[in-house]
Scaffold this motif. Structure first.
Motif, short mmCIF file in Angstrom:
data_model
loop_
_atom_site.label_atom_id
_atom_site.label_comp_id
_atom_site.label_asym_id
_atom_site.label_seq_id
_atom_site.Cartn_x
_atom_site.Cartn_y
_atom_site.Cartn_z
N ALA A 138 4.85 18.42 5.24
CA ALA A 138 4.31 17.84 6.47
C ALA A 138 4.44 16.32 6.49
O ALA A 138 4.42 15.71 7.55
N GLN A 139 4.56 15.69 5.33
CA GLN A 139 4.78 14.24 5.32
C GLN A 139 6.27 13.90 5.20
O GLN A 139 6.65 12.73 5.26
N GLY A 140 7.10 14.93 5.00
CA GLY A 140 8.55 14.71 5.06
C GLY A 140 9.20 14.22 3.78
O GLY A 140 10.39 13.94 3.76
N ARG B 46 1.76 12.67 12.89
CA ARG B 46 2.47 11.67 12.09
C ARG B 46 3.18 10.64 12.97
O ARG B 46 3.96 9.82 12.47
N GLN B 62 12.61 5.31 10.05
CA GLN B 62 12.31 6.64 9.54
C GLN B 62 10.82 6.89 9.78
O GLN B 62 10.04 5.96 9.82
N GLY B 64 8.65 9.91 8.13
CA GLY B 64 8.52 11.18 7.40
C GLY B 64 7.43 12.07 8.00
O GLY B 64 6.29 11.64 8.14
N GLY B 65 7.80 13.30 8.33
CA GLY B 65 6.85 14.26 8.85
C GLY B 65 6.50 14.06 10.31
O GLY B 65 5.79 14.88 10.90
N ARG B 414 5.86 -4.75 -1.66
CA ARG B 414 4.50 -4.24 -1.73
C ARG B 414 3.70 -4.77 -0.52
O ARG B 414 3.95 -5.88 -0.05
N PRO B 415 2.73 -3.98 -0.05
CA PRO B 415 2.03 -4.36 1.19
C PRO B 415 1.27 -5.68 1.08
O PRO B 415 1.13 -6.39 2.08
N GLU B 416 0.80 -6.01 -0.12
CA GLU B 416 -0.02 -7.23 -0.23
C GLU B 416 0.78 -8.50 0.03
O GLU B 416 0.21 -9.56 0.27
N ASP B 444 7.93 4.89 8.30
CA ASP B 444 7.76 4.82 6.85
C ASP B 444 7.53 3.37 6.42
O ASP B 444 6.73 3.10 5.52
N ARG B 447 3.92 2.54 7.19
CA ARG B 447 2.99 3.14 6.23
C ARG B 447 3.08 2.45 4.87
O ARG B 447 2.09 2.29 4.17
N HIS B 450 1.73 -1.31 5.54
CA HIS B 450 0.46 -1.43 6.26
C HIS B 450 0.56 -2.49 7.37
O HIS B 450 -0.27 -3.39 7.46
N THR B 456 -3.11 2.60 7.83
CA THR B 456 -3.84 3.00 6.64
C THR B 456 -4.84 4.12 6.94
O THR B 456 -5.47 4.63 6.04
N SER B 458 -5.96 7.90 8.00
CA SER B 458 -5.40 9.24 7.88
C SER B 458 -4.92 9.67 9.26
O SER B 458 -5.34 9.09 10.26
#
Lengths: 258, 460
Positions: A138-140, B46, B62, B64-65, B414-416, B444, B447, B450, B456, B458
């Motif tokens: 589901a997250q691919g 998603r 991209q 994903g999902g 990295r996100p930071e 992607d 995610r 961030h 971030t 759910s």
């Protein structure tokens, strides 16, 4: 997400107390992982490993997971993925590390105890592995690391339910990887030989005995090359082929009193 | 199994141009504006991101999902508005197709990035730049207006006057403010389809930087190709400076003489990385010593996008792909630039291709990459985790010097680092959340870094 240089960020460990599972997790944290979910039946026993992982730089959460209660796995795994997303993101790597080992030779074991070993080591992998696979599909993307064993290549009487369950796990992992074709998710089967760990501390060691750390470094190398199967140490590939094809009288001779 | 929220979508494994970090998404191909809107309504938990021609190196296009909206069907190329020197085009029209259409009548796109295989939506979302940035700025500077389909409601026509915050959040906004359905762009007049290119060899990095400064004073276009494959090469380079050729300089060459469209293409199956240290050093030893005409007339596209001459060149890196590291440093940080270049010559992976250029002033868009100073782009074969750790150390130096990494190229940061490199990210997030309050737009890249406030959370 595992980045372009092969560095994952978020790891889920089912069997968070497992020495091998923790060694792999520590190696992933040393490389790049910043979020870890440890799942085990007794979360109290996760305090020490969680603290160690935190001091290595990861954010850690512990959740309850009983491998034998297959009815709960779908929900528990969904919860684990939710916690992971709140922590650092989608689960990049899930390690199925839980397992029991037989306490006695098969004919001296109680049928119930043998059944428990089979339930945890095999049925538990099937249901939790499938739950993880569905979440990852589901997250691919994502990678599932399944701990199988050399023992699964040829069941021997002293470890019979364990070895038979590992043979099932091995077949399941291989088939699951095939089923996941096109979903972006892969399954990597790890077949260690004899590993010195808490699970095996009261047993006599075997040739080519290895350590959880060595298994972990072999697993990381396997992840880097996108391997479907990792033997650890590498010589186990040969040992596995030999024990698998050896005629039974020779196998018996090789085992000796073991 | 995974929910498949759209009836007409199919599941595809997608990567960026670098061919790393694949993920599987439901790809939809809306043929009309109405279908774009419907795709938003059908998007699942998603979310959705737009994808053009897949030239972003990393994971920007991209999801994903989730849903990936292939925007390449919106290819309309409107008539040229001569008096205003503008043209209105679909968000999925490629720079190549537009350039082909306008050049015949003596017009050119004012910004041509390193590849022509970029859609208008992608060019805006990455706020792409060309070798004339020091004179003409980035792509966004030449956009008069665009039509944006936000996740909910009707599409809106956005200009700097109508909604400056949204205009700027979309410029360089990595597709996270909506789908660009169409845009009106300014064109520039050209007399020929050629450039007059001056080439000069330099012996080391300092000479290269000096040559670029000199070139920028007198030429509209400039760039340096560096040899970083061995420390002994010391940043030797070929610096080129160019201007559009006047009609009198190219007698007998018609604007109608289109270049042949055929080009060699790397076959799909290259199992191993062909870009290795010894080979690159050998290639560079020849390439940086080859006879170089000091002046030549070359087609605009050959100068702007030389790598387009070889189709699917990214396949040369084998199945593990490549990482392009492109960063910008403010003017005055030449010492940092030298130190980073020195570090790159000792990188754990071979720096196969390196391009250095000076940027003019940046624009007002919070996530737009160019800042006045220097930019260096380096290609590395991917796959070695040591490369990731190495590039992390470069990120720190770049951020400490007030520089940034180009999000359209990134697949490993990295996100930071984001708030350090893009200090106006919160301002951008505010506008993004206004246009996408429920957090449908994500990718992607989003995610991983961030970027959006919702990334971030759910899934909804």
């Amino acid at each position: 997400m595992t980045d372009a240089t092969g560095r994952p960020r978020t790891v889920l460990v089912l069997g968070g107390g497992s020495d091998i599972g923790l060694a792999i997790t520590h190696a992933l944290v040393a490389r790049s992982a910043r979020g870890v979910i440890l799942a085990a039946r007794d979360t109290g026993r996760l305090d020490v490993p969680a603290t160690a992982l935190r001091s290595a730089g990861a954010a850690v959460e512990t959740i309850e997971f009983d491998a034998e209660l297959v009815d709960t796995h779908e929900q528990v795994v969904a919860h684990a993925f939710e916690r992971a997303r709140a922590l650092t993101g989608d689960v990049d790597i899930a390690i199925l590390a839980f397992g029991l080992i037989d306490e006695a030779p098969i004919l001296e074991e109680t049928p119930a105890s043998a059944g428990h070993v089979a339930m945890v080591n095999f049925a538990g992998v099937v249901s939790s592995g499938l739950a993880v696979a569905q979440q990852m599909a589901a997250q691919g993307y994502g990678t599932i690391v399944v701990l199988s064993s050399l023992a699964g290549q040829r069941a021997r009487p002293s470890l019979l339910p364990y070895a038979a369950a590992k043979a099932g796990v091995d077949a399941f992992a291989d088939g699951l990887d095939e089923a996941l074709l096109g979903t972006g998710v892969r399954v990597m089967t790890v077949r260690p030989g004899w590993v010195r760990s808490r699970m095996t501390e009261h047993r006599r060691s075997a040739p080519f005995a290895t350590s959880p750390e060595r298994v972990a470094s072999d697993v990381l190398r396997g992840l880097d090359r996108g391997a479907r199967v990792v033997w650890s140490p590498g010589v186990m590939r040969l040992v596995g082929a030999i024990v698998h094809y050896l005629p039974r009288p020779l196998f018996r001779l090789l085992l000796g009193s073991r | 199994m995974a929910d498949d929220p759209t009836s007409n979508g199919t599941r595809h494994r997608l990567t960026g141009w670098g061919r790393t970090t694949p993920s599987v998404a439901t790809v939809v191909h809306p043929p009309t504006r109405e279908d774009v809107r419907a795709a938003f309504e059908a998007a699942g938990t998603r979310g959705l991101i737009t994808r053009g021609l897949g030239r972003a190196y990393g994971d920007a296009a991209q999801n994903g999902g989730g849903t990936v909206l292939d925007g390449t069907a919106l290819t309309a190329i409107g008539p040229i508005d001569g008096p205003h020197a503008t043209i209105t085009v679909g968000g999925g029209a490629s720079l190549e197709a537009i350039q082909r259409a306008v050049l015949r009548t003596g017009w050119s796109l004012p910004v041509l990035p390193g590849t022509r295989h970029v859609t208008i939506g992608g060019a805006i979302a990455s706020d792409v730049h060309g070798k004339n940035h020091h004179v003409d700025g980035s792509f966004g500077a030449h956009v008069e207006s665009f039509t944006l389909q936000p996740p909910a409601g009707d599409h809106v026509v956005v200009t700097r006057a109508s909604d400056a915050a949204l205009f700027e959040a979309t410029t360089g906004g990595m597709g996270l403010t909506g789908v660009v359905l169409a845009a009106t762009l300014r064109l520039m007049k050209v007399e020929t389809r050629l450039m007059r290119v001056h080439s000069e060899r330099t012996a080391d990095l300092d000479a290269t930087m000096r040559a670029l400064v000199e070139a920028d004073a007198t030429h509209r276009y400039s760039v340096a190709w560096l040899d970083l494959a061995s420390p002994r090469a010391r940043g030797r380079s070929v610096v080129t400076a160019a201007d559009h050729a006047r009609a009198a300089e190219a007698p007998g060459v018609s604007l109608l003489d289109e270049p042949p469209s055929w080009r060699p293409t790397v076959p799909p199956v290259v199992p191993v990385n062909l870009v290795r240290s010894a080979g690159v050093q050998l290639f560079n030893a020849g390439w940086f010593r080859r006879p170089l005409p000091s002046e030549a007339l070359v087609p605009i596209e050959s100068y702007a996008a030389p790598l387009d001459a070889l189709g699917a060149w990214n396949r040369l890196y084998g199945s593990r792909g490549l990482v392009q590291y492109q960063f910008a440093l403010p003017a005055g940080e030449e010492t940092t630039l030298r130190a980073i270049v020195e570090a790159i010559t000792h990188a754990p992976a071979v720096p196969a291709l390196a391009v250095l250029k000076r940027f003019g002033p940046g624009n007002g868009a919070p996530l737009s990459f160019p800042i006045e100073g220097w930019t260096l782009a380096v290609d590395f074969p991917a796959g070695d985790p040591a490369l990731g750790a190495f590039l992390d150390t470069l990120d720190e130096r770049v951020a400490a010097a007030g520089g940034r990494v180009y999000l359209a190229k990134d697949a490993r940061m990295r996100p930071e680092m984001v708030p350090l490199m893009y200090p106006r990210i919160d301002e951008w997030r505010e506008t993004q959340a206004r246009i996408d309050p429920t957090g449908v737009l994500t990718s992607d890249l989003d995610r991983r870094l961030h970027l959006t406030a919702g990334s971030t959370r759910s899934p909804r």
